[in-house]
Scaffold this motif. Structure first.
Motif, PDB file in Angstrom:
ATOM      1  N   ALA A   1     -22.158  28.070  35.781  1.00  0.00           N
ATOM      2  CA  ALA A   1     -22.172  27.955  37.383  1.00  0.00           C
ATOM      3  C   ALA A   1     -21.527  26.739  37.774  1.00  0.00           C
ATOM      4  O   ALA A   1     -21.351  26.621  38.651  1.00  0.00           O
ATOM      5  N   GLY A   2     -21.569  25.678  36.916  1.00  0.00           N
ATOM      6  CA  GLY A   2     -20.984  24.394  37.319  1.00  0.00           C
ATOM      7  C   GLY A   2     -19.328  24.140  37.118  1.00  0.00           C
ATOM      8  O   GLY A   2     -18.753  25.027  36.736  1.00  0.00           O
ATOM      9  N   THR A   3     -18.711  23.268  37.803  1.00  0.00           N
ATOM     10  CA  THR A   3     -17.403  22.936  37.658  1.00  0.00           C
ATOM     11  C   THR A   3     -17.048  21.542  37.286  1.00  0.00           C
ATOM     12  O   THR A   3     -18.146  20.694  37.425  1.00  0.00           O
ATOM     13  N   PHE A   4     -15.978  20.855  37.373  1.00  0.00           N
ATOM     14  CA  PHE A   4     -15.800  19.614  37.371  1.00  0.00           C
ATOM     15  C   PHE A   4     -16.358  18.745  38.483  1.00  0.00           C
ATOM     16  O   PHE A   4     -16.399  19.339  39.549  1.00  0.00           O
ATOM     17  N   GLY A   5     -17.104  17.650  38.064  1.00  0.00           N
ATOM     18  CA  GLY A   5     -17.792  17.019  39.140  1.00  0.00           C
ATOM     19  C   GLY A   5     -19.214  17.122  39.030  1.00  0.00           C
ATOM     20  O   GLY A   5     -20.179  16.364  39.192  1.00  0.00           O
ATOM     21  N   ASP A   6     -19.870  18.371  38.265  1.00  0.00           N
ATOM     22  CA  ASP A   6     -21.233  18.512  38.007  1.00  0.00           C
ATOM     23  C   ASP A   6     -21.493  17.740  36.705  1.00  0.00           C
ATOM     24  O   ASP A   6     -20.875  18.108  35.930  1.00  0.00           O
ATOM     25  N   LEU A   7     -22.511  16.844  36.668  1.00  0.00           N
ATOM     26  CA  LEU A   7     -22.553  16.198  35.620  1.00  0.00           C
ATOM     27  C   LEU A   7     -23.100  16.912  34.251  1.00  0.00           C
ATOM     28  O   LEU A   7     -22.433  16.450  33.148  1.00  0.00           O
ATOM     29  N   SER A   8     -23.874  17.837  34.161  1.00  0.00           N
ATOM     30  CA  SER A   8     -24.196  18.789  33.125  1.00  0.00           C
ATOM     31  C   SER A   8     -22.928  19.396  32.342  1.00  0.00           C
ATOM     32  O   SER A   8     -22.826  19.150  31.503  1.00  0.00           O
ATOM     33  N   THR A   9     -22.052  19.946  33.400  1.00  0.00           N
ATOM     34  CA  THR A   9     -20.935  20.617  33.273  1.00  0.00           C
ATOM     35  C   THR A   9     -19.859  19.770  32.527  1.00  0.00           C
ATOM     36  O   THR A   9     -19.311  19.878  31.534  1.00  0.00           O
ATOM     37  N   GLU A  10     -19.550  18.561  33.052  1.00  0.00           N
ATOM     38  CA  GLU A  10     -18.672  17.430  32.658  1.00  0.00           C
ATOM     39  C   GLU A  10     -19.384  17.114  31.406  1.00  0.00           C
ATOM     40  O   GLU A  10     -18.190  16.815  30.409  1.00  0.00           O
ATOM     41  N   ILE A  11     -20.714  16.804  30.922  1.00  0.00           N
ATOM     42  CA  ILE A  11     -20.657  16.514  29.656  1.00  0.00           C
ATOM     43  C   ILE A  11     -20.658  17.504  28.717  1.00  0.00           C
ATOM     44  O   ILE A  11     -20.141  17.168  27.456  1.00  0.00           O
ATOM     45  N   LEU A  12     -20.661  18.582  29.170  1.00  0.00           N
ATOM     46  CA  LEU A  12     -20.730  19.822  28.047  1.00  0.00           C
ATOM     47  C   LEU A  12     -19.205  19.937  27.831  1.00  0.00           C
ATOM     48  O   LEU A  12     -18.692  20.336  26.704  1.00  0.00           O
ATOM     49  N   LEU A  13     -18.357  19.832  28.797  1.00  0.00           N
ATOM     50  CA  LEU A  13     -16.901  20.004  28.982  1.00  0.00           C
ATOM     51  C   LEU A  13     -16.348  18.888  27.809  1.00  0.00           C
ATOM     52  O   LEU A  13     -15.438  19.274  26.882  1.00  0.00           O
ATOM     53  N   ALA A  14     -16.885  17.511  27.870  1.00  0.00           N
ATOM     54  CA  ALA A  14     -16.473  16.624  27.190  1.00  0.00           C
ATOM     55  C   ALA A  14     -16.481  16.788  25.832  1.00  0.00           C
ATOM     56  O   ALA A  14     -15.916  16.387  24.952  1.00  0.00           O
ATOM     57  N   SER A  15     -17.936  17.370  25.423  1.00  0.00           N
ATOM     58  CA  SER A  15     -18.328  17.479  24.204  1.00  0.00           C
ATOM     59  C   SER A  15     -17.591  18.626  23.398  1.00  0.00           C
ATOM     60  O   SER A  15     -17.043  18.397  22.426  1.00  0.00           O
TER      61      SER A  15
END
Length: 258
Positions: free
Chosen positions: A54-68
């Motif tokens: 549900a998130g996108t760039f800028g959302d903390l939990s999504t950013e951490i998951l994307l980086a991982s």
């Protein structure tokens, strides 16, 4: 566990760099091609996360998951012992600094690995864009979103941020050599690659896949956008890995660091 002395790390890097320089042209091309293919799984998983979450760039939990998940491709490449251009901005430079290899040998290695990486990434991107949306786990819009995140910046940012990405990749090569356990190496790869991912720094090889995603799926990304990204990210990566890791670490080790 006793820490490996910095002189031993340097010697190991020199040995590895010389070994790669002595490989046959076809072996380097194929290894680089394999790395270009394998690293694409990181950006692909990013697109999957953006599609399903549900998130996108800028959302903390999504950013951490994307980086991982971005780090996954680096794990495949580095633990699989394929050749990655951005590792060699440090690894292959050190034998030249030690006067055991020539600039010509360095250029040959860089050129072959880089071409293999770019072609492999392009093939992976084409297959991913062609086949993955049909599985229902990734949308073309997600591919475009990933590309726009990299090409929407000023050209000067691409170069400067590319220096930081190259610096981190050179540091990764040094730390992996110093690490003596597989688990430690996995953590180092994840830490460095996730840092590049969460900062959205331009990595010439993973970014090749990311920007090609947009070029293949979005009218907002042009060929000139792709070429500008590739040239500036590559130059920045080379400067970062060469100056901030290879030259500095070689200098302090040969001057008696323990």
């Amino acid at each position: 566990m006793e820490q490996m002395p910095s002189a031993a790390v340097l010697d190991s890097l020199i040995e590895s760099g010389l070994h790669e320089m002595e490989r046959e042209r076809s072996g380097l091309l194929l290894s680089g091609f394999s790395a270009g293919l394998d690293i694409g799984f990181g950006p692909l998983l990013m697109a999957v996360v953006l599609t399903l979450s549900a998130g996108t760039f800028g959302d903390l939990s999504t950013e951490i998951l994307l980086a991982s998940v971005y780090a996954v491709g680096f794990m495949f490449v580095i633990l699989g012992r394929s050749e990655l251009f951005t590792e060699h901005t440090t690894l292959a430079v050190i034998p030249v600094l030690d006067r055991q290899a020539s600039i010509g040998q360095l250029g040959r290695l860089w050129g072959l690995v880089y071409v293999g990486n770019i072609v492999g990434g392009a093939v992976f991107t084409f297959l991913a864009v062609l086949l993955m949306p049909g599985l229902g786990v990734v949308s073309p819009e997600a591919f475009g979103t990933i590309a726009h995140k990299l090409v929407s910046h000023d050209l000067s940012w691409l170069f400067v941020a590319g220096i930081f990405a190259g610096w981190l990749m050179g540091l990764m090569a040094w730390l992996i050599t110093a690490a003596q356990e597989t688990i430690s190496r996995i953590f180092i790869i994840w830490l460095v690659a996730a840092t590049i991912g969460i900062l959205h720094l331009p990595h010439a090889i993973a970014g090749n896949v990311e920007v090609l995603f947009g070029l293949f799926t979005s009218s907002a990304v042009s060929v000139s956008d792709y070429l500008a990204f590739q040239v500036l990210a590559t130059a920045g990566n080379a400067v970062g890995g060469t100056i901030f890791v290879a030259i500095l670490k070689y200098g302090h080790v040969v001057r008696g660091a323990k």
